[in-house]
Design an enzyme around this catalytic site. Structure first.
Site, PDB file in Angstrom:
ATOM      1  N   PHE A 259       0.831  -1.209   0.000  1.00 18.93           N
ATOM      2  CA  PHE A 259       0.000   0.000   0.000  1.00 18.93           C
ATOM      3  C   PHE A 259       0.873   1.269   0.000  1.00 18.93           C
ATOM      4  CE2 PHE A 259      -2.199   2.887   3.199  1.00 18.93           C
ATOM      5  CZ  PHE A 259      -2.935   3.576   2.243  1.00 18.93           C
TER       6      PHE A 259
ATOM      7  N   ASP B 272      10.062  -6.762  -3.453  1.00 19.88           N
ATOM      8  CA  ASP B 272       8.902  -7.266  -2.718  1.00 19.88           C
ATOM      9  C   ASP B 272       8.770  -8.770  -2.939  1.00 19.88           C
ATOM     10  OD1 ASP B 272       6.076  -7.550  -1.748  1.00 19.88           O
ATOM     11  OD2 ASP B 272       6.188  -5.369  -1.737  1.00 19.88           O
ATOM     12  N   ASN B 273       8.257  -9.474  -1.935  1.00 20.69           N
ATOM     13  CA  ASN B 273       7.980 -10.905  -2.121  1.00 20.69           C
ATOM     14  C   ASN B 273       6.475 -11.172  -2.254  1.00 20.69           C
ATOM     15  OD1 ASN B 273       7.059 -10.548   0.456  1.00 20.69           O
ATOM     16  ND2 ASN B 273       8.125 -12.299   1.356  1.00 20.69           N
TER      17      ASN B 273
ATOM     18  N   ASP C 227      12.753 -12.112  -1.382  1.00 21.71           N
ATOM     19  CA  ASP C 227      12.437 -12.158   0.042  1.00 21.71           C
ATOM     20  C   ASP C 227      13.610 -11.527   0.786  1.00 21.71           C
ATOM     21  OD1 ASP C 227      12.063 -12.736   2.688  1.00 21.71           O
ATOM     22  OD2 ASP C 227      11.273 -14.758   2.315  1.00 21.71           O
TER      23      ASP C 227
ATOM     24  N   LYS D 298      10.722 -12.053  11.182  1.00 20.15           N
ATOM     25  CA  LYS D 298      11.919 -12.220  10.346  1.00 20.15           C
ATOM     26  C   LYS D 298      12.190 -10.996   9.478  1.00 20.15           C
ATOM     27  CE  LYS D 298      13.012 -16.227   8.367  1.00 20.15           C
ATOM     28  NZ  LYS D 298      12.772 -17.477   7.602  1.00 20.15           N
TER      29      LYS D 298
ATOM     30  N   TYR E 257       4.543  -7.931  15.728  1.00 18.59           N
ATOM     31  CA  TYR E 257       4.712  -6.714  14.928  1.00 18.59           C
ATOM     32  C   TYR E 257       5.409  -5.626  15.746  1.00 18.59           C
ATOM     33  CZ  TYR E 257       3.276  -2.721  11.990  1.00 18.59           C
ATOM     34  OH  TYR E 257       3.249  -1.605  11.189  1.00 18.59           O
TER      35      TYR E 257
ATOM     36  N   LYS F 283       9.242  -4.132  15.175  1.00 16.84           N
ATOM     37  CA  LYS F 283       9.527  -2.726  14.834  1.00 16.84           C
ATOM     38  C   LYS F 283      10.438  -2.085  15.866  1.00 16.84           C
ATOM     39  CE  LYS F 283       7.260  -2.269  10.974  1.00 16.84           C
ATOM     40  NZ  LYS F 283       7.861  -1.857   9.707  1.00 16.84           N
TER      41      LYS F 283
HETATM   42  P1  NAD Z   1       1.477  -3.636   3.075  1.00 14.01           P
HETATM   43  O1  NAD Z   1       1.245  -4.979   3.679  1.00 14.01           O
HETATM   44  O2  NAD Z   1       0.536  -3.147   2.055  1.00 14.01           O
HETATM   45  O3  NAD Z   1       2.943  -3.540   2.469  1.00 14.01           O
HETATM   46  C1  NAD Z   1       4.044  -4.259   2.956  1.00 14.01           C
HETATM   47  C2  NAD Z   1       4.812  -4.848   1.783  1.00 14.01           C
HETATM   48  O4  NAD Z   1       5.974  -5.560   2.266  1.00 14.01           O
HETATM   49  C3  NAD Z   1       3.985  -5.861   0.979  1.00 14.01           C
HETATM   50  O5  NAD Z   1       4.016  -5.531  -0.387  1.00 14.01           O
HETATM   51  C4  NAD Z   1       4.660  -7.195   1.281  1.00 14.01           C
HETATM   52  O6  NAD Z   1       4.499  -8.125   0.237  1.00 14.01           O
HETATM   53  C5  NAD Z   1       6.108  -6.755   1.505  1.00 14.01           C
HETATM   54  N1  NAD Z   1       6.889  -7.724   2.286  1.00 14.01           N
HETATM   55  C6  NAD Z   1       6.556  -8.308   3.470  1.00 14.01           C
HETATM   56  N2  NAD Z   1       7.539  -9.161   3.848  1.00 14.01           N
HETATM   57  C7  NAD Z   1       8.500  -9.112   2.890  1.00 14.01           C
HETATM   58  C8  NAD Z   1       9.762  -9.752   2.708  1.00 14.01           C
HETATM   59  N3  NAD Z   1      10.227 -10.653   3.587  1.00 14.01           N
HETATM   60  N4  NAD Z   1      10.492  -9.465   1.602  1.00 14.01           N
HETATM   61  C9  NAD Z   1      10.035  -8.562   0.689  1.00 14.01           C
HETATM   62  N5  NAD Z   1       8.854  -7.908   0.809  1.00 14.01           N
HETATM   63  C10 NAD Z   1       8.104  -8.183   1.889  1.00 14.01           C
HETATM   64  O7  NAD Z   1       1.568  -2.615   4.299  1.00 14.01           O
HETATM   65  P2  NAD Z   1       1.617  -1.002   4.304  1.00 14.01           P
HETATM   66  O8  NAD Z   1       0.436  -0.502   5.001  1.00 14.01           O
HETATM   67  O9  NAD Z   1       1.959  -0.488   2.958  1.00 14.01           O
HETATM   68  O10 NAD Z   1       2.878  -0.780   5.273  1.00 14.01           O
HETATM   69  C11 NAD Z   1       4.177  -0.566   4.743  1.00 14.01           C
HETATM   70  C12 NAD Z   1       5.155  -0.286   5.869  1.00 14.01           C
HETATM   71  O11 NAD Z   1       4.737   0.873   6.598  1.00 14.01           O
HETATM   72  C13 NAD Z   1       5.264  -1.433   6.874  1.00 14.01           C
HETATM   73  O12 NAD Z   1       6.613  -1.563   7.273  1.00 14.01           O
HETATM   74  C14 NAD Z   1       4.409  -0.962   8.022  1.00 14.01           C
HETATM   75  O13 NAD Z   1       4.840  -1.487   9.246  1.00 14.01           O
HETATM   76  C15 NAD Z   1       4.605   0.544   7.964  1.00 14.01           C
HETATM   77  N6  NAD Z   1       3.437   1.251   8.566  1.00 14.01           N
HETATM   78  C16 NAD Z   1       2.262   1.370   7.889  1.00 14.01           C
HETATM   79  C17 NAD Z   1       1.191   2.011   8.482  1.00 14.01           C
HETATM   80  C18 NAD Z   1      -0.132   2.187   7.776  1.00 14.01           C
HETATM   81  O14 NAD Z   1      -1.045   2.764   8.378  1.00 14.01           O
HETATM   82  N7  NAD Z   1      -0.293   1.762   6.550  1.00 14.01           N
HETATM   83  C19 NAD Z   1       1.315   2.517   9.776  1.00 14.01           C
HETATM   84  C20 NAD Z   1       2.514   2.353  10.446  1.00 14.01           C
HETATM   85  C21 NAD Z   1       3.591   1.732   9.822  1.00 14.01           C
END
Ligand code: NAD
Length: 314
Positions: free
Chosen positions: A12, A32-33, A57, A92, A146, A150
């Site tokens: 996202f 991305d994975n 990954d 991980k 989670y 973090k």
């Molecule tokens: P999301 O799940 O849409 O995006 C996370 C992405 O990371 C996904 O595309 C997933 O496939 C990829 N991913 C996960 N594990 C992986 C790995 N081992 N190797 C490669 N890619 C991997 O989530 P988001 O809402 O877009 O969040 C993105 C980041 O922002 C995250 O780190 C999240 O903790 C942080 N965050 C988001 C929010 C929010 O409100 N959206 C709030 C606080 C923090």
């Protein structure tokens, strides 16, 4: 030309970051994975010569050839449904994934930005939350996979800065919403919108008096990129301080969607935070950043996007 690696770039937030970086003329390597993201989120970018999508990954091995100026580390499941379904993967990617992403930044002499979260504050005893607050996290509760991942990522990032002189920054992102969220990702806003649009009951946890402060994705992305372009290490909160109860949020969404869904009260998840509101004075002072999109404007845009996909209207 600036070349930026975005880990989790098909998710996202990551997909918006890739888009903005390309718009301003940077080259982008999106890694991305597809655990919780999807190539569809960046399909519209694939034809741009400055964009590369790499399926990998991060917990295994990370290699990027050539110049890298910035590493924006966003890979991690982020919604409770996702990280509870993938607890070990979440730990991980927060530990090994962050180690590898930091290693890449160190090797290339790049600036590194860690996507941290308001969840490092846990169920906060200080309100609103300032960056100086250490948090109240249950290390063995279900959400710890989670939250603690973090917190470990923040510690590792700080250690790379102090031990190796890597140019790092930590952004603590508060709940962000907008188009491209998945209707079933379990987060409150996409869930309420889906339920409102399909006429299902809107499921509010507990009595709905717990609060959230939600930020429209354009504002969050602007804050992240401003931090990336600065030399500030943070940690810095990025979020919208407009606080509302979850029940108020549900009612607002129902009204904006023109829905007559009833509101059902369901069990509250374990360790669900009682309050959430960022103090954003540090971001204003150090980055000159403030959120600009009103909650109703952002919700309207998000509802329209969901309506087109879920029921093909608007
Ligand atoms: P999301 O799940 O849409 O995006 C996370 C992405 O990371 C996904 O595309 C997933 O496939 C990829 N991913 C996960 N594990 C992986 C790995 N081992 N190797 C490669 N890619 C991997 O989530 P988001 O809402 O877009 O969040 C993105 C980041 O922002 C995250 O780190 C999240 O903790 C942080 N965050 C988001 C929010 C929010 O409100 N959206 C709030 C606080 C923090």
């Amino acid at each position: 030309m600036v070349r930026t690696v975005v880990t989790g770039g098909a998710g996202f937030l990551g997909s918006y970051l890739c888009e903005r970086l390309l718009e301003r003329g940077d080259a982008v390597v999106c890694m991305d994975n597809f655990l919780t993201g999807s190539p569809e989120n960046v399909a519209h970018l694939l034809e741009r010569p400055a964009f590369r999508l790499v399926e990998c990954d991060l917990t295994e091995f990370v290699h990027v050839s050539g110049q890298v100026d910035q590493v924006l580390h966003f890979a991690s499941a982020a919604s409770p449904i996702d990280y509870l379904r993938h607890p070990i993967e979440t730990l991980k990617v927060g530990s090994l994934g962050t180690l590898h992403a930091l290693g890449l930044a160190r090797e290339k002499g790049a600036r590194f930005v860690l996507a941290s979260t308001s969840e490092v504050y846990g169920d906060p005893l200080e309100h609103p939350q300032r960056e100086t607050y250490w948090g109240n996290v249950n290390p063995v509760g279900p959400r710890s996979v989670y939250d603690e991942a973090k917190r470990f990522s923040e510690s590792l990032t700080t250690a790379y800065r102090n031990s190796y002189g890597t140019d790092t920054a930590i952004v603590r992102i508060f709940n962000t919403y907008g188009p491209r969220m998945r209707p079933h990702d379990g987060r409150a806003i996409p869930t309420f919108i889906r339920q409102a649009l399909t006429g299902e009951p809107i499921t509010v946890a507990g009595d709905g008096r717990q609060t959230r402060s939600v930020c429209y994705v354009d504002d969050t992305v602007e804050g992240i990129l401003t931090l990336a372009d600065s030399d500030f290490a943070g940690p810095v909160n990025i979020g919208n301080p407009t606080e509302m109860s979850v029940l108020e949020l549900a009612r607002t969404i129902r009204d904006l969607a023109g829905s007559s869904s009833p509101i059902d009260f369901v069990d509250r998840p374990v360790d669900d935070p009682g309050v959430r509101r960022p103090d954003t004075s540090l971001a204003a002072e150090r980055l000159g950043w403030r959120p600009e999109v009103e909650v109703t404007t952002g919700l309207r845009r998000t509802i329209d996007w969901f309506a087109e996909r879920l029921i093909g209207t608007r």
